[in-house]
Scaffold this active site. Sequence first.
Site, short mmCIF file in Angstrom:
data_model
loop_
_atom_site.label_atom_id
_atom_site.label_comp_id
_atom_site.label_asym_id
_atom_site.label_seq_id
_atom_site.Cartn_x
_atom_site.Cartn_y
_atom_site.Cartn_z
N ARG A 252 0.84 -1.20 0.00
CA ARG A 252 0.00 0.00 0.00
C ARG A 252 0.88 1.25 0.00
O ARG A 252 0.92 2.02 0.95
CB ARG A 252 -0.97 -0.08 1.16
CG ARG A 252 -1.82 -1.32 0.99
CD ARG A 252 -2.88 -1.41 2.00
NE ARG A 252 -4.09 -0.78 1.52
CZ ARG A 252 -5.23 -0.79 2.19
NH1 ARG A 252 -5.28 -1.35 3.37
NH2 ARG A 252 -6.30 -0.23 1.70
N GLN B 161 -1.07 2.99 -5.48
CA GLN B 161 -2.42 3.44 -5.11
C GLN B 161 -3.46 3.21 -6.20
O GLN B 161 -4.60 2.86 -5.91
CB GLN B 161 -2.39 4.94 -4.77
CG GLN B 161 -2.77 5.18 -3.33
CD GLN B 161 -2.41 6.58 -2.86
OE1 GLN B 161 -1.99 7.43 -3.66
NE2 GLN B 161 -2.57 6.82 -1.59
N ASP C 30 -5.02 -0.22 -5.92
CA ASP C 30 -5.40 -0.63 -4.57
C ASP C 30 -6.89 -0.99 -4.49
O ASP C 30 -7.74 -0.16 -4.13
CB ASP C 30 -5.05 0.50 -3.60
CG ASP C 30 -5.23 0.09 -2.15
OD1 ASP C 30 -5.74 -1.02 -1.90
OD2 ASP C 30 -4.86 0.88 -1.27
N SER D 175 -8.70 -0.57 -1.03
CA SER D 175 -9.21 0.77 -0.73
C SER D 175 -10.47 1.07 -1.54
O SER D 175 -11.43 1.63 -1.00
CB SER D 175 -8.15 1.84 -1.03
OG SER D 175 -7.11 1.75 -0.11
N TYR E 250 -0.89 -0.61 8.46
CA TYR E 250 -1.93 -1.41 9.10
C TYR E 250 -1.83 -1.31 10.62
O TYR E 250 -0.76 -1.05 11.18
CB TYR E 250 -1.79 -2.89 8.71
CG TYR E 250 -2.19 -3.13 7.28
CD1 TYR E 250 -3.53 -3.13 6.91
CD2 TYR E 250 -1.24 -3.36 6.30
CE1 TYR E 250 -3.91 -3.34 5.61
CE2 TYR E 250 -1.61 -3.57 4.99
CZ TYR E 250 -2.94 -3.57 4.66
OH TYR E 250 -3.32 -3.77 3.36
P1 NAD Z 1 -8.01 -2.27 7.75
O1 NAD Z 1 -9.21 -2.59 6.93
O2 NAD Z 1 -6.95 -3.29 7.96
O3 NAD Z 1 -8.54 -1.81 9.22
C1 NAD Z 1 -9.55 -0.84 9.37
C2 NAD Z 1 -9.20 0.09 10.51
O4 NAD Z 1 -9.34 -0.58 11.77
C3 NAD Z 1 -7.76 0.62 10.48
O5 NAD Z 1 -7.78 2.03 10.43
C4 NAD Z 1 -7.17 0.10 11.79
O6 NAD Z 1 -6.22 0.99 12.34
C5 NAD Z 1 -8.40 -0.03 12.66
N1 NAD Z 1 -8.26 -0.87 13.87
C6 NAD Z 1 -7.59 -2.03 14.05
N2 NAD Z 1 -7.72 -2.48 15.33
C7 NAD Z 1 -8.51 -1.58 15.97
C8 NAD Z 1 -9.03 -1.47 17.29
N3 NAD Z 1 -8.76 -2.37 18.25
N4 NAD Z 1 -9.80 -0.41 17.59
C9 NAD Z 1 -10.10 0.54 16.66
N5 NAD Z 1 -9.64 0.49 15.39
C10 NAD Z 1 -8.85 -0.55 15.05
O7 NAD Z 1 -7.28 -0.97 7.25
P2 NAD Z 1 -7.47 -0.09 5.93
O8 NAD Z 1 -8.63 0.80 6.13
O9 NAD Z 1 -7.48 -0.97 4.75
O10 NAD Z 1 -6.13 0.75 5.91
C11 NAD Z 1 -5.51 1.22 7.08
C12 NAD Z 1 -4.55 2.29 6.73
O11 NAD Z 1 -3.61 1.87 5.73
C13 NAD Z 1 -5.15 3.53 6.09
O12 NAD Z 1 -5.93 4.32 6.85
C14 NAD Z 1 -3.87 4.18 5.58
O13 NAD Z 1 -3.15 4.79 6.59
C15 NAD Z 1 -3.14 3.00 5.06
N6 NAD Z 1 -3.36 2.92 3.62
C16 NAD Z 1 -2.38 3.38 2.80
C17 NAD Z 1 -2.55 3.36 1.42
C18 NAD Z 1 -1.53 3.84 0.48
O14 NAD Z 1 -0.61 4.51 0.88
N7 NAD Z 1 -1.62 3.50 -0.78
C19 NAD Z 1 -3.72 2.83 0.88
C20 NAD Z 1 -4.70 2.38 1.74
C21 NAD Z 1 -4.50 2.42 3.10
#
Ligand code: NAD
Length: 363
Positions: free
Chosen positions: A118, A123, A126, A129, A224
């Site tokens: 990621r 992006q 992805d 996302s 993550y």
């Molecule tokens: P995910 O689906 O794995 O998790 C969803 C959310 O749950 C995350 O924000 C995580 O921090 C949260 N979480 C985990 N345990 C928790 C708990 N006990 N209590 C509350 N929240 C909790 O994650 P996602 O949404 O696919 O992506 C997470 C992060 O990855 C994004 O917000 C971003 O920072 C990063 N990301 C980067 C890129 C990129 O750079 N291309 C793309 C997508 C996401």
Amino acid sequence: MQIAVLNESEDARVAITPDGAAKIKALGVELLIEKGAGEQAFFPDEEYAEHATMADRASIMKNADLIVSITPLADTDWPKIKDGAKLLAQFAPFNDKELAGRLQAAKVDALSFDMIPRTTLAQAMDILSSMASIAGYRAVLEAALRLPRYFPMMITAAGSIRPAKVLVLGAGVAGLQAIATARRLGAQVEAFDTRSAAAEEVRSLGAKFIEVEGAVEDTGAGGYAVEQSEDFLKRQREEVQNRAMKSDVIITTAQVRGRKAPLLVPATTVEKMRPGSVIVDLASSTGGNCELSEDQKTVMHNGVYIIGNSDLSAKMPQDASVLYSNNVVNFLKLLVQEGELNLDLDNEIIRGAWFTAPAPANS
Ligand code: NAD
């Protein structure tokens, strides 16, 4: 080279849209589309015909060099595909540690969209996302339809209605989209995440960020979240309970890659919520954030609806397919060179996705 798309009757989405088919044809490959593949997403066969050959499933299995799908082909289908053919789908190998071994034993090569790193560079490919964003949006709409109340504040001659209170647990891609959607509908929103970086994003959407001290973070985890201590989760559950009693809607999206989803809403919390409230659990396929959620089912407990669904993007099949297809096309632009598949292991995106790749000689 022949690239093929299957008709996934169990899923209303299609991996490549007619517009995507035109772009893939421009890469100098032949595209095979299984008849009816786009029908449930409202892309009829005729729209594909200009750029692709319509084919039946058996001939795709026999001839395609690369099969692109949303749900991975079942193990029982692996022997039917051509020797050396590659599969491209969302395999989630981090949830099934033996999968890569089983595929290698069956001499099937697989690349998984959910293994693409990621990074900024990746992006445009992805899929996680793209789909999470739709799921977050749709989760709010599902909740709004079930809730026996308004979302926005209403001031009418017949009296005033207070705005709905929405609690979002997990403010990643799905959670942030849920916050934005609930705010657009006029709800009061508060949210929580273990990643401190989420706080600013939550506030920028006009929601309140709930602080619980002591979350573990790991900057090496690729963005993550990591697993939290039982002590932290206990304090978090207490905080959630205080908020849940005042919430009309809870949307849970908290996931920890490769692990069971953290339990944030136990049955005792659900029992303290007002009847008519709604919980949407987007983590239901990995065990659920709510103790009472059942994957792919809506259940009611003490008057509280609990919707367990991690595939809500499939409920908006047309736009979900458009975004999925755009991500696929961007990935194929990397994989296909001069009309042939070029799986360059020096490329970190390809290396990440190709989870059945042979180990490097010097490892
Ligand atoms: P995910 O689906 O794995 O998790 C969803 C959310 O749950 C995350 O924000 C995580 O921090 C949260 N979480 C985990 N345990 C928790 C708990 N006990 N209590 C509350 N929240 C909790 O994650 P996602 O949404 O696919 O992506 C997470 C992060 O990855 C994004 O917000 C971003 O920072 C990063 N990301 C980067 C890129 C990129 O750079 N291309 C793309 C997508 C996401």
